[in-house]
Design an enzyme around this catalytic site. Structure first.
Site, PDB file in Angstrom:
ATOM      1  NE  ARG A 173     -61.290  13.013  19.848  1.00  0.00           N
ATOM      2  CZ  ARG A 173     -60.283  13.479  20.581  1.00  0.00           C
ATOM      3  NH1 ARG A 173     -59.274  14.090  19.983  1.00  0.00           N
ATOM      4  NH2 ARG A 173     -60.302  13.372  21.898  1.00  0.00           N
ATOM      5  CG  HIS A 213     -64.964  11.337  22.720  1.00  0.00           C
ATOM      6  ND1 HIS A 213     -65.541  12.515  22.302  1.00  0.00           N
ATOM      7  CD2 HIS A 213     -63.697  11.355  22.231  1.00  0.00           C
ATOM      8  CE1 HIS A 213     -64.675  13.208  21.587  1.00  0.00           C
ATOM      9  NE2 HIS A 213     -63.547  12.521  21.521  1.00  0.00           N
TER      10      HIS A 213
END
Length: 301
Positions: A223, A113
């Site tokens: 996530r 990310h």
């Protein structure tokens, strides 16, 4: 133990200190500041700093002066509109900085990310602690038969114990050798930047991770999902609770439209229309692949 007594004492001192400010604050985030929330066996997540809240999202969207005269319900409605129509820049006006302690293999997954500012402890300058992640027995699972990146049945009995012993013994041995290579007792000692290469991926590292709300929500959508790997999902779950307290209106919209919503392809929309007209549609005449059809049926039956 995620925190030493000295670290907890420092956190207590930080939380006891107060400073006056003219900027708007989030009461939910103020309550979270500096507190270390335990994760896994030695990890934690804590908020170091933040900027903005629900009001900042609204102010940026309207490019308004001050608080304005609109009711809170109007602000919540605007935030829902922004979330529903995938507007991003108003959510980028809020930022949060997290201090995270996590296993190296989780950090390498997390760093994908890329829309964040990251500063990680350097093993070139520091000696990493003797702390490594050892999974709880219920997290030891075989490779899934269908999902190539997931887990299947939990290991049991002698096999589970053998794996746990290997994980613990290998990590301990590698760290012992790491310390031995660094030692200057009767030898020159290997440079830290070289000795670190021998450390296993379950050793804990730490970093400061700063991101805006738009990208934080993108991280959490992936996530904090049930399909994410357990070891990163538990961090995301804690951060989700923190975010909910920080921006409750934005979080409610996010839960509704992103976490609880479903996105359909054009083929999916057409299949639903055909079903509503009474047609019986199969995967063969839907235009979808087997994987797409399986996911479609998982939601719509």
């Amino acid at each position: 133990m995620p925190l030493t007594p000295d670290q907890q004492s420092q956190i207590d001192a930080e939380r006891a200190a107060a400073a006056s400010t003219r900027r708007p604050v989030s009461e939910g985030m103020e309550a979270r500041l500096y507190t270390a929330h335990p994760v896994l066996d030695h990890g934690f997540v804590r908020v170091i700093d933040y900027m903005g809240g629900d009001a900042a999202i609204v102010q940026a969207a309207r490019v308004s002066y001050g608080r304005g005269t609109r009711a809170v319900s109007d602000d919540a409605g605007l935030i829902r509109y922004l979330m529903r129509h995938w507007h991003s820049t108003p959510f980028e006006m809020c930022e949060a900085k997290f201090h995270v302690k996590l296993p190296i293999f989780v950090a390498r997954q997390w760093i994908r990310h890329r829309t964040a500012n990251v500063n990680e402890i350097s093993a070139r300058y520091s000696i990493l602690d003797r702390e490594f992640y050892i999974p709880a027995p219920e997290q030891l699972a075989a490779q899934a038969r269908v999902n190539r990146q997931g887990r299947g049945d939990v290991l049991e009995g002698a096999e589970a114990q053998r794996v746990l012993d290997w994980l613990r013994d290998d990590a301990t041995r590698a760290y012992d050798h790491y310390e031995a290579m660094l030692s200057q007792d009767g030898q020159q000692g290997l440079a830290r930047e070289l000795a670190r290469m021998n450390l296993p991926a379950n050793v804990y590292t730490q970093w400061y991770w700063k991101t805006d709300l738009h990208n934080l929500l993108g991280f959490l959508r992936l996530r904090a999902d049930a399909h994410a790997q357990y070891e990163i999902r538990v961090y995301a779950d804690v951060m989700a609770q923190i975010t909910r307290d920080w921006v409750p209106a934005a979080w409610a919209a996010f839960e509704d439209y992103r976490m609880g919503g479903v996105q359909l392809s054009a083929k999916g929309v057409e299949v639903l229309k055909r079903r509503l007209r009474g047609e019986v549609v199969s995967q063969e005449d839907s235009g979808m692949s087997k994987g797409e059809w399986r996911e479609f049926e998982g939601v719509w039956g």
